[in-house]
Design a protein around this motif. Structure first.
Motif, PDB file in Angstrom:
ATOM      1  N   GLU A  30       0.840  -1.201   0.000  1.00 37.01           N
ATOM      2  CA  GLU A  30       0.000   0.000   0.000  1.00 37.01           C
ATOM      3  C   GLU A  30       0.879   1.256   0.000  1.00 37.01           C
ATOM      4  OE1 GLU A  30      -3.569   2.066  -0.310  1.00 37.01           O
ATOM      5  OE2 GLU A  30      -3.127  -0.056  -0.597  1.00 37.01           O
ATOM      6  N   LEU A  31       1.977   1.207   0.719  1.00 38.66           N
ATOM      7  CA  LEU A  31       2.914   2.335   0.720  1.00 38.66           C
ATOM      8  C   LEU A  31       3.460   2.567  -0.689  1.00 38.66           C
ATOM      9  CD1 LEU A  31       4.524   4.501   2.254  1.00 38.66           C
ATOM     10  CD2 LEU A  31       6.252   2.746   2.713  1.00 38.66           C
ATOM     11  N   THR A  41       3.962  12.125  -0.882  1.00 34.28           N
ATOM     12  CA  THR A  41       5.261  12.159  -0.232  1.00 34.28           C
ATOM     13  C   THR A  41       5.278  11.068   0.835  1.00 34.28           C
ATOM     14  OG1 THR A  41       4.588  13.665   1.525  1.00 34.28           O
ATOM     15  CG2 THR A  41       5.413  14.671  -0.527  1.00 34.28           C
ATOM     16  N   LEU A  42       6.456  10.805   1.377  1.00 34.92           N
ATOM     17  CA  LEU A  42       6.562   9.813   2.440  1.00 34.92           C
ATOM     18  C   LEU A  42       5.718  10.225   3.645  1.00 34.92           C
ATOM     19  CD1 LEU A  42       7.904   7.119   3.043  1.00 34.92           C
ATOM     20  CD2 LEU A  42       9.802   8.366   4.055  1.00 34.92           C
ATOM     21  N   GLU A  43       5.748  11.505   3.988  1.00 37.84           N
ATOM     22  CA  GLU A  43       4.966  12.001   5.117  1.00 37.84           C
ATOM     23  C   GLU A  43       3.466  11.846   4.872  1.00 37.84           C
ATOM     24  OE1 GLU A  43       7.464  13.696   3.624  1.00 37.84           O
ATOM     25  OE2 GLU A  43       8.973  13.626   5.222  1.00 37.84           O
ATOM     26  N   GLN A  44       3.019  12.171   3.665  1.00 40.14           N
ATOM     27  CA  GLN A  44       1.602  12.045   3.321  1.00 40.14           C
ATOM     28  C   GLN A  44       1.164  10.584   3.352  1.00 40.14           C
ATOM     29  OE1 GLN A  44       1.927  13.983  -0.487  1.00 40.14           O
ATOM     30  NE2 GLN A  44       1.026  15.896   0.270  1.00 40.14           N
ATOM     31  N   ALA A  45       1.996   9.711   2.820  1.00 41.11           N
ATOM     32  CA  ALA A  45       1.671   8.283   2.807  1.00 41.11           C
ATOM     33  C   ALA A  45       1.610   7.735   4.230  1.00 41.11           C
ATOM     34  CB  ALA A  45       2.688   7.513   1.966  1.00 41.11           C
ATOM     35  N   ALA A  46       2.557   8.137   5.071  1.00 39.17           N
ATOM     36  CA  ALA A  46       2.549   7.699   6.471  1.00 39.17           C
ATOM     37  C   ALA A  46       1.249   8.124   7.150  1.00 39.17           C
ATOM     38  CB  ALA A  46       3.750   8.276   7.224  1.00 39.17           C
ATOM     39  N   HIS A  47       0.850   9.357   6.918  1.00 41.38           N
ATOM     40  CA  HIS A  47      -0.405   9.864   7.499  1.00 41.38           C
ATOM     41  C   HIS A  47      -1.601   9.057   6.985  1.00 41.38           C
ATOM     42  CE1 HIS A  47      -3.119  12.752   9.306  1.00 41.38           C
ATOM     43  NE2 HIS A  47      -3.773  12.803   8.156  1.00 41.38           N
ATOM     44  N   LEU A  49      -1.651   6.029   5.928  1.00 41.97           N
ATOM     45  CA  LEU A  49      -1.598   4.657   6.442  1.00 41.97           C
ATOM     46  C   LEU A  49      -1.688   4.595   7.967  1.00 41.97           C
ATOM     47  CD1 LEU A  49       1.210   3.264   4.121  1.00 41.97           C
ATOM     48  CD2 LEU A  49      -1.248   2.779   3.995  1.00 41.97           C
ATOM     49  N   LYS A  50      -1.690   5.784   8.588  1.00 41.66           N
ATOM     50  CA  LYS A  50      -1.757   5.878  10.056  1.00 41.66           C
ATOM     51  C   LYS A  50      -0.573   5.166  10.720  1.00 41.66           C
ATOM     52  CE  LYS A  50      -6.773   6.413  10.318  1.00 41.66           C
ATOM     53  NZ  LYS A  50      -7.031   6.835   9.009  1.00 41.66           N
ATOM     54  N   ILE A  51       0.618   5.416  10.133  1.00 41.74           N
ATOM     55  CA  ILE A  51       1.858   4.911  10.708  1.00 41.74           C
ATOM     56  C   ILE A  51       2.790   6.098  10.895  1.00 41.74           C
ATOM     57  CG2 ILE A  51       1.651   2.581   9.741  1.00 41.74           C
ATOM     58  CD1 ILE A  51       3.604   3.406   7.522  1.00 41.74           C
ATOM     59  N   SER A  52       3.804   5.931  11.726  1.00 40.55           N
ATOM     60  CA  SER A  52       4.752   7.022  11.939  1.00 40.55           C
ATOM     61  C   SER A  52       5.600   7.223  10.692  1.00 40.55           C
ATOM     62  CB  SER A  52       5.650   6.717  13.136  1.00 40.55           C
ATOM     63  OG  SER A  52       6.558   5.679  12.818  1.00 40.55           O
ATOM     64  N   ARG A  53       6.189   8.401  10.602  1.00 41.20           N
ATOM     65  CA  ARG A  53       7.075   8.670   9.483  1.00 41.20           C
ATOM     66  C   ARG A  53       8.287   7.746   9.546  1.00 41.20           C
ATOM     67  NH1 ARG A  53      11.234   9.969   6.922  1.00 41.20           N
ATOM     68  NH2 ARG A  53      11.336  11.467   5.275  1.00 41.20           N
ATOM     69  N   ALA A  54       8.767   7.455  10.755  1.00 41.63           N
ATOM     70  CA  ALA A  54       9.922   6.552  10.908  1.00 41.63           C
ATOM     71  C   ALA A  54       9.590   5.153  10.382  1.00 41.63           C
ATOM     72  CB  ALA A  54      10.356   6.490  12.365  1.00 41.63           C
ATOM     73  N   THR A  55       8.389   4.660  10.697  1.00 37.54           N
ATOM     74  CA  THR A  55       7.975   3.348  10.196  1.00 37.54           C
ATOM     75  C   THR A  55       7.850   3.386   8.682  1.00 37.54           C
ATOM     76  OG1 THR A  55       6.878   2.754  12.244  1.00 37.54           O
ATOM     77  CG2 THR A  55       6.139   1.601  10.259  1.00 37.54           C
ATOM     78  N   ALA A  56       7.256   4.445   8.155  1.00 35.22           N
ATOM     79  CA  ALA A  56       7.128   4.584   6.698  1.00 35.22           C
ATOM     80  C   ALA A  56       8.510   4.611   6.044  1.00 35.22           C
ATOM     81  CB  ALA A  56       6.346   5.846   6.354  1.00 35.22           C
ATOM     82  N   SER A  57       9.452   5.279   6.670  1.00 32.89           N
ATOM     83  CA  SER A  57      10.808   5.344   6.137  1.00 32.89           C
ATOM     84  C   SER A  57      11.460   3.963   6.118  1.00 32.89           C
ATOM     85  CB  SER A  57      11.647   6.319   6.959  1.00 32.89           C
ATOM     86  OG  SER A  57      12.941   6.435   6.424  1.00 32.89           O
ATOM     87  N   ARG A  58      11.275   3.190   7.180  1.00 35.92           N
ATOM     88  CA  ARG A  58      11.814   1.822   7.217  1.00 35.92           C
ATOM     89  C   ARG A  58      11.156   0.965   6.146  1.00 35.92           C
ATOM     90  NH1 ARG A  58      11.452   2.794  12.706  1.00 35.92           N
ATOM     91  NH2 ARG A  58       9.482   1.662  12.868  1.00 35.92           N
ATOM     92  N   TYR A  59       9.838   1.048   6.048  1.00 34.49           N
ATOM     93  CA  TYR A  59       9.115   0.302   5.016  1.00 34.49           C
ATOM     94  C   TYR A  59       9.637   0.686   3.634  1.00 34.49           C
ATOM     95  CZ  TYR A  59       5.246  -1.223   8.128  1.00 34.49           C
ATOM     96  OH  TYR A  59       4.464  -1.789   9.096  1.00 34.49           O
ATOM     97  N   TRP A  60       9.818   1.999   3.404  1.00 29.48           N
ATOM     98  CA  TRP A  60      10.226   2.496   2.094  1.00 29.48           C
ATOM     99  C   TRP A  60      11.611   1.976   1.731  1.00 29.48           C
ATOM    100  CZ3 TRP A  60       7.779   3.610  -1.910  1.00 29.48           C
ATOM    101  CH2 TRP A  60       8.348   4.321  -2.958  1.00 29.48           C
ATOM    102  N   SER A  61      12.524   1.986   2.682  1.00 30.17           N
ATOM    103  CA  SER A  61      13.865   1.449   2.432  1.00 30.17           C
ATOM    104  C   SER A  61      13.785  -0.018   2.035  1.00 30.17           C
ATOM    105  CB  SER A  61      14.744   1.603   3.669  1.00 30.17           C
ATOM    106  OG  SER A  61      14.996   2.960   3.920  1.00 30.17           O
TER     107      SER A  61
END
Length: 75
Positions: A30-31, A41-47, A49-61
Protein backbone atom coordinates in the motif's frame (compact mmCIF):
# COMPACT_ATOMS: atom_id res chain seq x y z
CA UNK A 1 12.17 1.00 -27.97
CA UNK A 2 11.42 4.65 -27.18
CA UNK A 3 11.89 6.28 -23.79
CA UNK A 4 8.11 6.32 -23.33
CA UNK A 5 7.84 2.60 -24.09
CA UNK A 6 10.62 1.91 -21.57
CA UNK A 7 8.82 4.01 -18.94
CA UNK A 8 5.57 2.11 -19.59
CA UNK A 9 7.36 -1.23 -19.36
CA UNK A 10 9.06 -0.17 -16.12
CA UNK A 11 5.72 0.97 -14.70
CA UNK A 12 4.09 -2.36 -15.59
CA UNK A 13 6.97 -4.31 -14.07
CA UNK A 14 6.68 -2.19 -10.94
CA UNK A 15 2.94 -2.85 -10.71
CA UNK A 16 3.44 -6.59 -11.19
CA UNK A 17 6.05 -6.56 -8.44
CA UNK A 18 3.76 -4.49 -6.20
CA UNK A 19 0.99 -7.05 -6.65
CA UNK A 20 3.40 -9.81 -5.62
CA UNK A 21 4.45 -7.75 -2.60
CA UNK A 22 0.77 -7.31 -1.68
CA UNK A 23 0.54 -11.07 -1.25
CA UNK A 24 3.51 -11.04 1.13
CA UNK A 25 3.04 -7.73 2.95
CA UNK A 26 -0.09 -5.68 2.17
CA UNK A 27 0.96 -2.67 4.29
CA UNK A 28 4.22 -2.23 2.42
CA UNK A 29 2.47 -2.73 -0.92
CA UNK A 30 0.00 0.00 0.00
CA UNK A 31 2.91 2.34 0.72
CA UNK A 32 4.31 1.62 -2.76
CA UNK A 33 0.90 2.32 -4.28
CA UNK A 34 0.60 5.63 -2.47
CA UNK A 35 4.15 6.73 -3.33
CA UNK A 36 4.50 5.55 -6.94
CA UNK A 37 0.96 5.65 -8.22
CA UNK A 38 -0.73 8.36 -6.14
CA UNK A 39 2.38 10.55 -5.95
CA UNK A 40 2.22 11.10 -2.20
CA UNK A 41 5.26 12.16 -0.23
CA UNK A 42 6.56 9.81 2.44
CA UNK A 43 4.97 12.00 5.12
CA UNK A 44 1.60 12.04 3.32
CA UNK A 45 1.67 8.28 2.81
CA UNK A 46 2.55 7.70 6.47
CA UNK A 47 -0.40 9.86 7.50
CA UNK A 48 -2.74 8.04 5.09
CA UNK A 49 -1.60 4.66 6.44
CA UNK A 50 -1.76 5.88 10.06
CA UNK A 51 1.86 4.91 10.71
CA UNK A 52 4.75 7.02 11.94
CA UNK A 53 7.07 8.67 9.48
CA UNK A 54 9.92 6.55 10.91
CA UNK A 55 7.97 3.35 10.20
CA UNK A 56 7.13 4.58 6.70
CA UNK A 57 10.81 5.34 6.14
CA UNK A 58 11.81 1.82 7.22
CA UNK A 59 9.12 0.30 5.02
CA UNK A 60 10.23 2.50 2.09
CA UNK A 61 13.86 1.45 2.43
CA UNK A 62 12.80 -2.19 2.47
CA UNK A 63 10.43 -1.98 -0.50
CA UNK A 64 12.91 -0.08 -2.66
CA UNK A 65 15.42 -2.90 -2.24
CA UNK A 66 12.69 -5.55 -2.59
CA UNK A 67 11.32 -3.99 -5.78
CA UNK A 68 14.80 -3.59 -7.29
CA UNK A 69 15.54 -7.24 -6.65
CA UNK A 70 12.13 -8.36 -7.91
CA UNK A 71 12.26 -6.28 -11.11
CA UNK A 72 15.96 -6.76 -11.93
CA UNK A 73 16.44 -10.26 -10.57
CA UNK A 74 19.40 -11.50 -8.61
CA UNK A 75 21.78 -11.56 -11.58
Amino acid sequence: ESATEKEIAAGLAREDAREKLAQEDPAKAELVKLRYFAGLTLEQAAHALKISRATASRYWSYVQAWLFHEINGSD
